[in-house]
Design a protein around this motif. Structure first.
Motif, mmCIF file in Angstrom:
data_model
loop_
_atom_site.group_PDB
_atom_site.id
_atom_site.type_symbol
_atom_site.label_atom_id
_atom_site.label_comp_id
_atom_site.label_asym_id
_atom_site.label_seq_id
_atom_site.Cartn_x
_atom_site.Cartn_y
_atom_site.Cartn_z
ATOM 1 N N GLY A 8 0.770 -1.232 0.000
ATOM 2 C CA GLY A 8 0.000 0.000 0.000
ATOM 3 C C GLY A 8 0.799 1.279 0.000
ATOM 4 O O GLY A 8 0.214 2.364 0.079
ATOM 5 N N GLY A 9 2.130 1.195 -0.097
ATOM 6 C CA GLY A 9 2.941 2.395 0.007
ATOM 7 C C GLY A 9 3.231 3.058 -1.331
ATOM 8 O O GLY A 9 3.014 2.488 -2.404
ATOM 9 N N THR A 10 3.734 4.276 -1.264
ATOM 10 C CA THR A 10 4.216 5.010 -2.422
ATOM 11 C C THR A 10 5.731 4.845 -2.480
ATOM 12 O O THR A 10 6.428 5.241 -1.540
ATOM 13 N N VAL A 11 6.222 4.269 -3.561
ATOM 14 C CA VAL A 11 7.627 3.904 -3.668
ATOM 15 C C VAL A 11 8.425 5.039 -4.303
ATOM 16 O O VAL A 11 8.082 5.550 -5.371
ATOM 17 N N LEU A 12 9.494 5.436 -3.621
ATOM 18 C CA LEU A 12 10.486 6.387 -4.133
ATOM 19 C C LEU A 12 11.770 5.588 -4.269
ATOM 20 O O LEU A 12 12.401 5.253 -3.270
ATOM 21 N N ASP A 13 12.144 5.237 -5.498
ATOM 22 C CA ASP A 13 13.078 4.123 -5.675
ATOM 23 C C ASP A 13 14.561 4.461 -5.565
ATOM 24 O O ASP A 13 15.411 3.592 -5.692
ATOM 25 N N GLY A 14 14.925 5.743 -5.330
ATOM 26 C CA GLY A 14 16.326 6.097 -5.173
ATOM 27 C C GLY A 14 17.023 6.493 -6.449
ATOM 28 O O GLY A 14 18.204 6.860 -6.415
ATOM 29 N N THR A 15 16.329 6.450 -7.576
ATOM 30 C CA THR A 15 16.922 6.847 -8.856
ATOM 31 C C THR A 15 16.481 8.240 -9.291
ATOM 32 O O THR A 15 17.009 8.778 -10.272
ATOM 33 N N GLY A 16 15.496 8.801 -8.617
ATOM 34 C CA GLY A 16 14.894 10.060 -9.050
ATOM 35 C C GLY A 16 13.664 9.876 -9.911
ATOM 36 O O GLY A 16 13.034 10.853 -10.322
ATOM 37 N N ALA A 17 13.319 8.626 -10.215
ATOM 38 C CA ALA A 17 12.124 8.349 -11.020
ATOM 39 C C ALA A 17 10.871 8.775 -10.256
ATOM 40 O O ALA A 17 10.869 8.827 -9.028
ATOM 41 N N PRO A 18 9.793 9.091 -10.970
ATOM 42 C CA PRO A 18 8.562 9.522 -10.289
ATOM 43 C C PRO A 18 8.074 8.486 -9.293
ATOM 44 O O PRO A 18 8.196 7.263 -9.505
ATOM 45 N N ALA A 19 7.524 8.972 -8.195
ATOM 46 C CA ALA A 19 6.936 8.087 -7.205
ATOM 47 C C ALA A 19 5.800 7.291 -7.812
ATOM 48 O O ALA A 19 5.096 7.761 -8.706
ATOM 49 N N ARG A 20 5.615 6.074 -7.322
ATOM 50 C CA ARG A 20 4.506 5.252 -7.816
ATOM 51 C C ARG A 20 3.994 4.356 -6.696
ATOM 52 O O ARG A 20 4.741 3.961 -5.801
ATOM 53 N N ARG A 21 2.739 4.071 -6.779
ATOM 54 C CA ARG A 21 2.122 3.152 -5.821
ATOM 55 C C ARG A 21 2.495 1.734 -6.197
ATOM 56 O O ARG A 21 2.283 1.298 -7.331
ATOM 57 N N ALA A 22 3.102 0.981 -5.274
ATOM 58 C CA ALA A 22 3.488 -0.402 -5.558
ATOM 59 C C ALA A 22 3.730 -1.139 -4.255
ATOM 60 O O ALA A 22 4.235 -0.567 -3.284
ATOM 61 N N ASP A 23 3.366 -2.407 -4.239
ATOM 62 C CA ASP A 23 3.737 -3.288 -3.144
ATOM 63 C C ASP A 23 5.140 -3.815 -3.409
ATOM 64 O O ASP A 23 5.500 -4.110 -4.567
ATOM 65 N N VAL A 24 5.935 -3.940 -2.364
ATOM 66 C CA VAL A 24 7.320 -4.402 -2.489
ATOM 67 C C VAL A 24 7.444 -5.728 -1.763
ATOM 68 O O VAL A 24 7.161 -5.827 -0.564
ATOM 69 N N ALA A 25 7.889 -6.756 -2.510
ATOM 70 C CA ALA A 25 8.019 -8.091 -1.947
ATOM 71 C C ALA A 25 9.482 -8.403 -1.677
ATOM 72 O O ALA A 25 10.382 -8.022 -2.440
ATOM 73 N N VAL A 26 9.720 -9.135 -0.577
ATOM 74 C CA VAL A 26 11.064 -9.473 -0.135
ATOM 75 C C VAL A 26 11.171 -10.973 0.051
ATOM 76 O O VAL A 26 10.288 -11.601 0.636
ATOM 77 N N SER A 27 12.268 -11.538 -0.461
ATOM 78 C CA SER A 27 12.585 -12.945 -0.220
ATOM 79 C C SER A 27 14.086 -13.086 -0.040
ATOM 80 O O SER A 27 14.868 -12.467 -0.779
ATOM 81 N N ALA A 28 14.486 -13.873 0.942
ATOM 82 C CA ALA A 28 15.898 -14.175 1.197
ATOM 83 C C ALA A 28 16.752 -12.917 1.298
ATOM 84 O O ALA A 28 17.879 -12.864 0.821
ATOM 85 N N GLY A 29 16.193 -11.887 1.908
ATOM 86 C CA GLY A 29 16.939 -10.672 2.169
ATOM 87 C C GLY A 29 17.044 -9.712 1.007
ATOM 88 O O GLY A 29 17.693 -8.670 1.112
ATOM 89 N N ARG A 30 16.371 -10.043 -0.117
ATOM 90 C CA ARG A 30 16.463 -9.193 -1.303
ATOM 91 C C ARG A 30 15.068 -8.837 -1.810
ATOM 92 O O ARG A 30 14.076 -9.485 -1.460
ATOM 93 N N ILE A 31 15.019 -7.796 -2.611
ATOM 94 C CA ILE A 31 13.758 -7.376 -3.198
ATOM 95 C C ILE A 31 13.411 -8.339 -4.317
ATOM 96 O O ILE A 31 14.161 -8.476 -5.296
ATOM 97 N N ALA A 32 12.290 -9.014 -4.152
ATOM 98 C CA ALA A 32 11.881 -10.032 -5.119
ATOM 99 C C ALA A 32 10.943 -9.481 -6.180
ATOM 100 O O ALA A 32 10.885 -10.016 -7.297
ATOM 101 N N ALA A 33 10.218 -8.414 -5.846
ATOM 102 C CA ALA A 33 9.290 -7.832 -6.816
ATOM 103 C C ALA A 33 8.909 -6.435 -6.355
ATOM 104 O O ALA A 33 8.837 -6.166 -5.150
ATOM 105 N N VAL A 34 8.693 -5.556 -7.322
ATOM 106 C CA VAL A 34 8.145 -4.229 -7.045
ATOM 107 C C VAL A 34 6.853 -4.143 -7.844
ATOM 108 O O VAL A 34 6.854 -3.925 -9.053
ATOM 109 N N GLY A 35 5.751 -4.378 -7.143
ATOM 110 C CA GLY A 35 4.459 -4.536 -7.800
ATOM 111 C C GLY A 35 4.088 -6.004 -7.817
ATOM 112 O O GLY A 35 4.610 -6.764 -8.635
ATOM 113 N N VAL A 36 3.234 -6.426 -6.897
ATOM 114 C CA VAL A 36 2.825 -7.821 -6.788
ATOM 115 C C VAL A 36 1.306 -7.877 -6.711
ATOM 116 O O VAL A 36 0.650 -6.907 -6.307
ATOM 117 N N PRO A 37 0.703 -8.979 -7.104
ATOM 118 C CA PRO A 37 -0.757 -9.101 -7.030
ATOM 119 C C PRO A 37 -1.261 -8.970 -5.593
ATOM 120 O O PRO A 37 -0.559 -9.316 -4.639
#
Length: 518
Positions: A8-37
């Motif tokens: 449910g958060g607004t993602v600011l990805d650290g590159t300067g790209a426009p903010a976007r609404r996306a769920d962020v998934a984590v597996s094994a200590g790493r980002i597994a997906a940005v935008g998940v069902p």
């Protein structure tokens, strides 16, 4: 099935790209997906509705070399969203060092770095990094400290190195780089690093530049001396073929940004860090004593301060006529039981309470603390709020707190710098957009120190994540009450592990890694 999803958060990805609404998934200590069902399964979820999700902030200049093991310091950083500290600053830290050098640098920089709880005898960079790896809630990055290396080879000698000594220092640097160091730092207002000239430093920078890593410097001067000091930095960068980075830059903003812009336009990959305060902090010896005292030889300096003839000279030639200077100094760290009451007082006020003259009191305090006293001090008038803002807006800027955690009355920047940037300078003043804030506080430092899997929210990157409330994030630490944690950062993940939940530190979590350039 993911380990964790931030929903449910607004993602600011650290590159300067426009903010976007996306769920962020984590597996094994790493980002597994940005935008998940919405129906994706996870062992744990964090609700980030109406919150911003940013990459973990990287503090480009922090003195947590020992304090990183302190849970209060960890909480201070995490409550601001900081997940990584860049250590080994100002040319003084613990490795590489033989036993004699380790004793010296620990004692000399005790008011700034404190004492590492797990070191004794000789220590290599690899051994030091091992003490950090999975032993704390925060990631660490380590710079090779030039002053430590110089002392190990040359002691307190105030001269240029000979060929053998220069080769020995260079060998230490090459080995340290191979063991995971992320650059070389100098402290040219400290000793013995300040005894080095351009040729020495440039020669030592050559393997650093060849590795694609930066030369990080506390310059030989700031404020009125900044132009001359920066010219020396650029001379070293050109001769050593290395990208320079200036630590805790402050001073007249317009003049400094012109100098930096000219260097960058001329092909020098110059960056810098700064913090949003008008006071600094350091050792009392640096701020209150003249350079003619033998401060590189700690025992000789103590003997000198106890000598009545030296005190007479200090009174006559140094302390007299500088009342404006002493009023700027507040004692932050006084490790002597019968003088600890002076913490939080200006130097003149403490002397008055003690019923002694300023020279006598300062010398007695330094002797009683074995030169381990620290202070906070007001910068000269050229450092203004507008200067702070001009530096923050510069494209070469990245955030650094210059945090010092020692003493009962430290500078508040260790508890508030990043939250102050987010609350005051982003939300209230608009000096950055939130997208730019993620770059200044995470992405740019990751690039500078070759942390290729940090500073961004992208698939495959390490899951260092911050969930904050943009409406409430703010610093609460003040000069009067400096150890107050910030507000508004609610959740922090370090390497996929929740270390801060609802603003509360997990006292058992130690997922922090000793990061190496990639």
């Amino acid at each position: 099935m993911f380990d964790l999803v931030v929903r449910g958060g607004t993602v600011l990805d650290g590159t300067g790209a426009p903010a976007r609404r996306a769920d962020v998934a984590v597996s094994a200590g790493r980002i597994a997906a940005v935008g998940v069902p919405a129906d994706a399964q996870a062992a744990e979820e964090i609700d980030a509705t109406d919150r911003y999700v940013l990459p973990g902030f990287i503090d480009a200049h922090a003195h947590g070399d020992a304090a990183v093991f302190d849970r209060e310091a960890q909480l201070a950083a995490l409550r601001q969203g900081v997940t990584t500290l860049v250590l080994g600053q100002d040319g003084v830290s613990y490795a590489p060092a033989d036993a004699r050098t380790l004793r010296y640098v620990t004692r000399y920089f005790a008011p700034v770095n404190g004492s590492h709880p797990a070191l004794g005898g000789a220590v290599s960079v690899a051994q030091l990094l091992a003490t950090y790896d999975r032993r704390t809630a925060l990631n660490t990055v380590y710079l090779l400290p030039h002053g430590t290396i110089r002392y190990g080879v040359m002691g307190a000698a105030h001269r240029a190195p000979d060929e053998r000594e220069l080769a020995a220092m260079r060998a230490h640097i090459e080995r340290g780089l191979s063991e995971g160091a992320a650059g070389l730092s100098t402290g040219l207002e400290y000793v013995p690093g300040g005894y080095a000239g351009v040729d020495e430093i440039a020669a030592l920078c050559e393997p650093v530049g060849a590795a694609g890593l930066p030369y990080v410097t506390h310059m030989r001067g700031y404020e009125a001396d900044a132009a001359t000091a920066l010219a020396e930095v650029l001379q070293i960068a050109r001769a050593g073929r290395v990208a320079p980075h200036v630590s805790h830059l402050h001073g007249p903003g317009d003049a400094l940004t012109r100098l930096i812009g000219g260097a960058r336009a001329g092909g020098i990959d110059l960056t810098f860090d700064s913090y949003p305060y008008l006071r600094g902090s350091s050792t009392l010896t640096l701020v209150a004593l003249p350079s003619w005292l033998p401060v590189a030889d700690l025992d000789a300096a103590l003997d000198a301060l106890a000598d009545p003839a030296v005190r007479d000279r200090l009174e006559r030639d140094w302390f007299a006529g500088r009342s404006w200077m002493w009023r700027r100094i507040t004692l932050s760290h006084v490790p002597a039981d019968d003088l600890r009451w002076a913490e939080g007082m200006t130097l003149p006020a403490a002397a008055e309470r003690a019923g002694r003259g300023l020279t006598e009191f300062c010398c007695d305090l330094l002797v009683a603390t074995r030169l381990e006293a620290g202070c906070v001090f007001a910068q000269p008038p050229a450092a203004t709020e507008e200067s702070v803002r001009a530096l923050l807006r510069h494209p070469g800027h990245m955030a650094g707190s210059d945090a010092v955690y020692q003493g009962g009355h430290p500078h508040p920047r260790g508890w508030g710098a990043f939250a102050r940037l987010a609350g005051r300078y982003v939300r209230d003043l608009g000096d950055w957009t939130w997208e730019q804030a993620a770059v200044h506080m995470a992405g740019r430092a990751a690039a500078r120190f070759r942390l290729s899997d940090r500073g961004r929210i992208a698939v495959g990157c390490a899951a260092d994540l911050v969930v904050l409330d943009p409406d409430t994030v703010t610093d609460r630490a003040t000069y009067e009450r400096p150890r107050v944690p910030a507000d508004g950062v609610e959740h922090v993940l370090v390497n996929g592990v929740p270390v801060l939940s609802g603003g509360v530190l997990d006292e058992t979590a130690q997922p922090g890694r000793a990061l190496r350039p990639r």
